[in-house]
Design an enzyme around this catalytic site. Sequence first.
Site: not given
Ligand code: BG6
Length: 484
Positions: A148, A240, A216, A178
């Site tokens: 992405k 996501h 986050e 992911h």
């Molecule tokens: C990414 C986003 O796809 O996912 C980021 O571009 C984000 O902005 C991240 O911080 C969050 O992933 P995870 O696995 O840390 O929750």
Amino acid sequence: MVSRIIPVENFDLVIIGATGDLARRKILPALYRLFHAGQMPESARIIGAARSDMGRDAFRAVVQDAIRQHVPKDKISADMLAGFLSAIDYTPLDATEDKGWQNLQAMLRADVIRAFYFSVGPQLFAPIAGRLHDHGLVGDSARIVVEKPFGRDLRSARELNAVLAGSFDEHRIYRIDHYLGKETVQNLMAVRFGNMLFEPLWNAQYVDHIQITVAETVGIDGRGPYYDRSGAVRDMVQNHLMQLLCLTAMEPPSIFDPDAVRDEKLKVIRALDPVAPAEIVRGQYRAGGGAACYRDEAENPSSTTESFVALKCHLSNWRWKGTPFYLRTGKRLRARVSEIAVVFKDPPHSIFGPRGPRRGNVLVIRLQPDEGMDLRVTIKEPGPGGMRLIDVPLDMSFAEALGPKGIDIPDAYERLIMDVIRGNQTLFMRGDEVEAAWAWTDPIIAAWEARGDAPVAYDPGGAGPDDSLMLLHRDGRRWREIGK
Ligand code: BG6
């Protein structure tokens, strides 16, 4: 250790953009952990390719640095590292010119699986796909992995899909989200479709509402230009959170098979109603706690990009008609929490009178941190003094539940890379799914752009703007706390 070693066939994995941030932070460390866990075949090879005119040894030093930075120390031993590095090769490659492609061709073996990981910006997908084709690198087993952002709207996603389809069949294209590789996300399917307990209650008749939160603590540090052009809806919701929504809401597929699962997810996206402007809250973080404000970090003093979004949406189908789904995600919030909370309705009648339970049962699926599930149930408060009711959690932490020493939960990328080699697309987005997600997201973005709406400011370290609380309050509901 990981729970079980399922061998994969021998492979050549080419990482295009191998010196970039994603490769160093995620892909190479994940490959090392797979090697460490004995999941990589002994003669598998990883070929880095990038514009830098370096040799194999210099690239191995880059890989070594990445592993030391991003893999826990207890998993790094000199022997393991040396073994892993011996599987690494490198070739300089220019995505936009013909330089290096013949050399790459000569490095690849004819009799093993071939995977090309496009760890580059989407503007390079087309030239790379074309050159792979023109230089005859696409053998029978070849597959490509793309990251992405897959487009920034429906139009660009369609263009990308068309470009990739010019060189590769859909069954060779692995679009990564992911979040689908996270252990608990897969567990959501296991919990829903492997048990009798939840499924009969999993509908509008019994579920009051569903909350999906991805909070986050980090800001946008270092990613300003990309993030400022995207914002939380494009960066997180379209992909996501949408995937979490799909897995929560979808019908049981008839079989656990890539297309059966993705067909059901697609139906969910297509059943989503448009979101009314009054049901979206956008926020942007202020300065605080020693950190700069969003606009300073984005280096755009007049930015109207959102670093937080909360919205309420509905699905028009039999199962979910009338049950709202509340989604929220934001940066610089109080804690790092990703969870899905299924809030059940109250019992239709309380035999305990006004002292009866005021909150329904809640099933919380925690993606991170501390992957697990938590089911809130009402019980009698122990002790004398009559019938007093309290809500308590039946908490199951997967790490604790799965063995005395816990289990080493693999990183999403470990799982996904192995699925690419296995040829299993279940946890990858299909082209029509991505397009449907943009078709739902585009009008949301277009509406606020047309009105010239600016996000509201929120303090870092909290739960986002107060308007987000209001989104639920006015429905007589409340968000779960972010990190208590
Ligand atoms: C990414 C986003 O796809 O996912 C980021 O571009 C984000 O902005 C991240 O911080 C969050 O992933 P995870 O696995 O840390 O929750």
